[in-house]
Scaffold this motif. Structure first.
Motif, PDB file in Angstrom:
ATOM      1  N   LEU A 145       0.875  -1.181   0.000  1.00  0.00           N
ATOM      2  CA  LEU A 145       0.000   0.000   0.000  1.00  0.00           C
ATOM      3  C   LEU A 145       0.903   1.219   0.000  1.00  0.00           C
ATOM      4  O   LEU A 145       1.904   1.260   0.717  1.00  0.00           O
ATOM      5  CB  LEU A 145      -0.909   0.006   1.227  1.00  0.00           C
ATOM      6  CG  LEU A 145      -1.878  -1.186   1.290  1.00  0.00           C
ATOM      7  CD1 LEU A 145      -1.414  -2.191   2.325  1.00  0.00           C
ATOM      8  CD2 LEU A 145      -3.290  -0.725   1.588  1.00  0.00           C
ATOM      9  N   LEU A 146       0.540   2.206  -0.793  1.00  0.00           N
ATOM     10  CA  LEU A 146       1.389   3.377  -1.008  1.00  0.00           C
ATOM     11  C   LEU A 146       0.674   4.646  -0.585  1.00  0.00           C
ATOM     12  O   LEU A 146      -0.362   4.988  -1.148  1.00  0.00           O
ATOM     13  CB  LEU A 146       1.747   3.457  -2.501  1.00  0.00           C
ATOM     14  CG  LEU A 146       2.429   4.730  -3.002  1.00  0.00           C
ATOM     15  CD1 LEU A 146       3.804   4.899  -2.365  1.00  0.00           C
ATOM     16  CD2 LEU A 146       2.543   4.701  -4.535  1.00  0.00           C
ATOM     17  N   ALA A 147       1.217   5.326   0.414  1.00  0.00           N
ATOM     18  CA  ALA A 147       0.677   6.631   0.830  1.00  0.00           C
ATOM     19  C   ALA A 147       1.662   7.688   0.362  1.00  0.00           C
ATOM     20  O   ALA A 147       2.794   7.746   0.836  1.00  0.00           O
ATOM     21  CB  ALA A 147       0.507   6.671   2.342  1.00  0.00           C
ATOM     22  N   LEU A 148       1.220   8.502  -0.593  1.00  0.00           N
ATOM     23  CA  LEU A 148       2.106   9.450  -1.259  1.00  0.00           C
ATOM     24  C   LEU A 148       1.603  10.868  -1.035  1.00  0.00           C
ATOM     25  O   LEU A 148       0.489  11.209  -1.418  1.00  0.00           O
ATOM     26  CB  LEU A 148       2.128   9.110  -2.758  1.00  0.00           C
ATOM     27  CG  LEU A 148       2.988   9.941  -3.684  1.00  0.00           C
ATOM     28  CD1 LEU A 148       4.450   9.898  -3.266  1.00  0.00           C
ATOM     29  CD2 LEU A 148       2.847   9.429  -5.122  1.00  0.00           C
ATOM     30  N   THR A 149       2.425  11.667  -0.374  1.00  0.00           N
ATOM     31  CA  THR A 149       2.096  13.076  -0.171  1.00  0.00           C
ATOM     32  C   THR A 149       2.988  13.896  -1.087  1.00  0.00           C
ATOM     33  O   THR A 149       4.209  13.757  -1.064  1.00  0.00           O
ATOM     34  CB  THR A 149       2.310  13.474   1.301  1.00  0.00           C
ATOM     35  OG1 THR A 149       1.541  12.600   2.126  1.00  0.00           O
ATOM     36  CG2 THR A 149       1.873  14.906   1.551  1.00  0.00           C
ATOM     37  N   LEU A 150       2.360  14.721  -1.903  1.00  0.00           N
ATOM     38  CA  LEU A 150       3.045  15.442  -2.984  1.00  0.00           C
ATOM     39  C   LEU A 150       2.736  16.932  -2.943  1.00  0.00           C
ATOM     40  O   LEU A 150       1.590  17.307  -2.730  1.00  0.00           O
ATOM     41  CB  LEU A 150       2.527  14.944  -4.339  1.00  0.00           C
ATOM     42  CG  LEU A 150       2.970  13.594  -4.843  1.00  0.00           C
ATOM     43  CD1 LEU A 150       2.210  13.287  -6.134  1.00  0.00           C
ATOM     44  CD2 LEU A 150       4.461  13.596  -5.100  1.00  0.00           C
ATOM     45  N   PRO A 151       3.740  17.777  -3.206  1.00  0.00           N
ATOM     46  CA  PRO A 151       3.462  19.223  -3.289  1.00  0.00           C
ATOM     47  C   PRO A 151       2.588  19.572  -4.495  1.00  0.00           C
ATOM     48  O   PRO A 151       1.780  20.479  -4.429  1.00  0.00           O
ATOM     49  CB  PRO A 151       4.846  19.861  -3.424  1.00  0.00           C
ATOM     50  CG  PRO A 151       5.841  18.764  -3.319  1.00  0.00           C
ATOM     51  CD  PRO A 151       5.144  17.451  -3.393  1.00  0.00           C
ATOM     52  N   GLN A 152       2.779  18.852  -5.592  1.00  0.00           N
ATOM     53  CA  GLN A 152       1.894  19.049  -6.745  1.00  0.00           C
ATOM     54  C   GLN A 152       1.906  17.793  -7.612  1.00  0.00           C
ATOM     55  O   GLN A 152       2.811  16.980  -7.502  1.00  0.00           O
ATOM     56  CB  GLN A 152       2.288  20.273  -7.596  1.00  0.00           C
ATOM     57  CG  GLN A 152       3.573  20.128  -8.404  1.00  0.00           C
ATOM     58  CD  GLN A 152       4.817  20.466  -7.597  1.00  0.00           C
ATOM     59  OE1 GLN A 152       4.772  21.357  -6.764  1.00  0.00           O
ATOM     60  NE2 GLN A 152       5.922  19.760  -7.812  1.00  0.00           N
ATOM     61  N   ALA A 153       0.868  17.650  -8.431  1.00  0.00           N
ATOM     62  CA  ALA A 153       0.781  16.489  -9.305  1.00  0.00           C
ATOM     63  C   ALA A 153       1.479  16.810 -10.618  1.00  0.00           C
ATOM     64  O   ALA A 153       0.931  17.492 -11.466  1.00  0.00           O
ATOM     65  CB  ALA A 153      -0.681  16.125  -9.548  1.00  0.00           C
ATOM     66  N   ASP A 154       2.708  16.357 -10.759  1.00  0.00           N
ATOM     67  CA  ASP A 154       3.505  16.598 -11.957  1.00  0.00           C
ATOM     68  C   ASP A 154       3.570  15.287 -12.728  1.00  0.00           C
ATOM     69  O   ASP A 154       4.067  14.280 -12.221  1.00  0.00           O
ATOM     70  CB  ASP A 154       4.896  17.067 -11.506  1.00  0.00           C
ATOM     71  CG  ASP A 154       5.865  17.236 -12.653  1.00  0.00           C
ATOM     72  OD1 ASP A 154       6.055  16.265 -13.427  1.00  0.00           O
ATOM     73  OD2 ASP A 154       6.439  18.323 -12.784  1.00  0.00           O
ATOM     74  N   GLU A 155       3.068  15.317 -13.957  1.00  0.00           N
ATOM     75  CA  GLU A 155       2.916  14.069 -14.703  1.00  0.00           C
ATOM     76  C   GLU A 155       4.248  13.360 -14.916  1.00  0.00           C
ATOM     77  O   GLU A 155       4.351  12.147 -14.752  1.00  0.00           O
ATOM     78  CB  GLU A 155       2.225  14.325 -16.050  1.00  0.00           C
ATOM     79  CG  GLU A 155       1.944  13.035 -16.796  1.00  0.00           C
ATOM     80  CD  GLU A 155       0.842  13.169 -17.841  1.00  0.00           C
ATOM     81  OE1 GLU A 155       0.320  14.285 -17.997  1.00  0.00           O
ATOM     82  OE2 GLU A 155       0.522  12.152 -18.481  1.00  0.00           O
ATOM     83  N   ALA A 156       5.289  14.116 -15.280  1.00  0.00           N
ATOM     84  CA  ALA A 156       6.596  13.498 -15.527  1.00  0.00           C
ATOM     85  C   ALA A 156       7.139  12.882 -14.239  1.00  0.00           C
ATOM     86  O   ALA A 156       7.660  11.763 -14.226  1.00  0.00           O
ATOM     87  CB  ALA A 156       7.576  14.544 -16.073  1.00  0.00           C
ATOM     88  N   TRP A 157       7.013  13.610 -13.157  1.00  0.00           N
ATOM     89  CA  TRP A 157       7.480  13.107 -11.860  1.00  0.00           C
ATOM     90  C   TRP A 157       6.758  11.818 -11.495  1.00  0.00           C
ATOM     91  O   TRP A 157       7.381  10.815 -11.133  1.00  0.00           O
ATOM     92  CB  TRP A 157       7.245  14.175 -10.774  1.00  0.00           C
ATOM     93  CG  TRP A 157       7.998  13.907  -9.508  1.00  0.00           C
ATOM     94  CD1 TRP A 157       9.191  14.434  -9.135  1.00  0.00           C
ATOM     95  CD2 TRP A 157       7.600  13.020  -8.433  1.00  0.00           C
ATOM     96  NE1 TRP A 157       9.574  13.925  -7.900  1.00  0.00           N
ATOM     97  CE2 TRP A 157       8.615  13.060  -7.452  1.00  0.00           C
ATOM     98  CE3 TRP A 157       6.496  12.197  -8.216  1.00  0.00           C
ATOM     99  CZ2 TRP A 157       8.559  12.313  -6.269  1.00  0.00           C
ATOM    100  CZ3 TRP A 157       6.437  11.443  -7.044  1.00  0.00           C
ATOM    101  CH2 TRP A 157       7.458  11.510  -6.085  1.00  0.00           C
ATOM    102  N   LEU A 158       5.432  11.844 -11.591  1.00  0.00           N
ATOM    103  CA  LEU A 158       4.633  10.671 -11.232  1.00  0.00           C
ATOM    104  C   LEU A 158       4.977   9.470 -12.099  1.00  0.00           C
ATOM    105  O   LEU A 158       5.074   8.341 -11.611  1.00  0.00           O
ATOM    106  CB  LEU A 158       3.140  10.990 -11.382  1.00  0.00           C
ATOM    107  CG  LEU A 158       2.539  11.791 -10.230  1.00  0.00           C
ATOM    108  CD1 LEU A 158       1.211  12.401 -10.667  1.00  0.00           C
ATOM    109  CD2 LEU A 158       2.344  10.901  -9.005  1.00  0.00           C
TER     110      LEU A 158
END
Lengths: 321, 321
Positions: free
Chosen positions: B87-100
């Motif tokens: 299970l993955l809990a991911l906290t991100l400053p913004q949703a960047d497609e390349a990063w993701l």
């Protein structure tokens, strides 16, 4: 943090929650060892609360500890599962003994109530962020899902949604309320009551279930979509609490109930042939749920009042816009 | 984040990792439904990586995705478990497609390699923070723990510890190295190889095991303490890689091996009567491990060289001082 601070944190989390015979090895090794009974399916959910995003900065540590577990308990309730074991990943700006003690107490009280043992975790340094992974059990093949509903099923919701959204607004200073209503609504946000017992009893009765965390209308829409259906909700049937109505009026109360967030109630569908079984086995006045509409063949989520479809500016609460 | 950004994130995480027949319900409902085979014990670990704390800001998204899973795989390896579900809990400053996309690819490659299915998660908005909870299986009663060792047991470590600490120092610009060593050491930090196969094969052979993540000396000391013993490590027996020796010299290489962090190797104890079984069944030159010392009755962790006890300023790496 220093080694001493880690030792302090360890002290708070070494034996939190219920003692369970099925924990072969709990906190303190590289991983926990857990015994799943034969015939049971394992149910697993994870949810994160980020400081300043999922709770206001002035939230009490006890409320943060409570909510971090409650949001996951609500996910398990929606599956009809019985919670068993939790893992806690806690990121903290600093190790403050008073904060940790209160956080642990908030987590502990709810864990004990639902028989959950804390079996593992990780404490790290950084901006306040709490991730709980909750594991539970359900007899194999009996779990409730979002996808089992069909057009024609009756739709229900537990409790009085909208309270938590008002409680958060009060907490944030954007809504004022009389003292009694204020205390009630704030507690509905700060200390939600997951519907574990109801979820378990709905196995074999409900066709589909979802936890209401992002707004009733949006979440009911998700259940309907997963079930290959749409949903129609009767505005006047949406249950709202007296303190909420006193604070914002009946109209706005139902709007908040449909679009607010953080309710941690259950929205569930019941096939027409099972509605009598539902109301007989789980009398609504004892179990606290209400019929609010039905699943329909037409896709989408609609709210109707006096035969007309109402317009909503947003169909679900987003934790950040 | 907007609803559109959540949809973007969903797309990356809906079907990540291996396809497994024991996943009755994966990502997309309130919780996952998983089938634990009869006779198996469930093994559960959770670990968090915080941006700027557990990895430098310039880390590639693929490395972050890889490491978030690898640190948990290493915990399961230390139990002798076979990984199954994450299970993955991911906290991100913004949703960047390349990063993701790159993060997901890093996670995916390692998940596939070890047969791990991503079965649930939560994506939230906030400072970069990744928590993975990993579930695995081990035949009931056979898991390795930290506490099964006894004075007199031989002590081993896999791989070449110290490489990752040097790799991180290179990444942070505090250590320079020749091109080839630089690439090797950086990869040892950025893309660690958890010792799953070794851990599984050590069941029935090792008396105790721990994953080396906070420095070999400190972690060996934890294993010893959990086993009610102390530990003595021979400085000259600590295995170090050629690129590390070329970069920092043999002396400093062994110091880094003892006190560095992020190795994700296994440190394990083997009773004297089992050492022959170990070396015959798992030839060290094929499996990559070395005998470094033994558990002893005297508590504490000591490093000896030419018959004298060496002094170390710190016994284990702390992620933050």
């Amino acid at each position: 943090m220093s080694i001493g601070e880690f030792a302090l944190i360890d002290r708070f989390f070494r034996a939190l929650g219920a003692a369970r015979a099925d924990v072969a090895l709990g906190v303190g090794d590289d991983a926990a060892l857990l015994r799943v009974p034969e015939g049971a399916e394992l149910v697993a959910a994870t949810d994160t609360l980020v400081g300043g995003v999922h709770f206001p900065p002035q939230s009490t540590p006890a409320s943060i500890g409570h909510r971090a577990l409650a949001v996951n308990l609500s996910d398990l309730a929606a599956m009809g599962a019985r919670p068993a074991w939790a893992l806690l990943a806690l990121t903290l700006p600093q190790a403050d003994e008073a904060w940790l003690s209160e956080f642990a107490a908030g987590f502990e009280a709810l864990a004990h109530k639902y028989g959950v043992a804390l079996v593992g975790g990780d404490t790290t340094h950084g901006p306040l962020c709490v991730t709980v992974t909750l594991l539970g059990l359900v007899p194999r093949g009996t779990a409730l899902t979002r996808s089992g509903g069909r057009a024609g099923d009756a739709l229900f919701v537990s409790g009085t949604p909208g309270d938590a959204a008002a409680g958060l607004a009060i907490e944030q200073g954007t809504l004022s309320a009389a003292a009694e209503a204020r205390a009630y609504l704030r507690a509905r946000f700060a200390l939600p009551s997951p519907r574990i017992a109801l979820g378990e009893r709905l196995r074999g009765i409900a066709s589909a279930c979802i936890d209401v965390s992002d707004g009733l209308l949006g979440d009911a829409g998700k259940l309907a979509a997963a079930s290959g259906a749409g949903v129609e909700i009767s505005f006047d049937a949406v249950p709202v609490s007296e303190p909420l109505v006193k604070t914002v009026g009946a109209e706005r109360a139902r709007e908040l109930a449909l679009s607010g967030g953080d309710d941690y109630e259950l929205c569930f569908a019941v096939a027409a042939g099972n509605v009598t079984a539902l109301t007989q086995q789980l009398p609504p006045e004892l179990w606290g749920y209400a019929r609010i509409g039905e699943l329909r063949a037409t896709p989408g989520a609609a709210v109707v009042r006096d035969g007309s479809v109402m317009q909503f500016s947003h169909s679900g609460y987003q934790h950040f816009g």
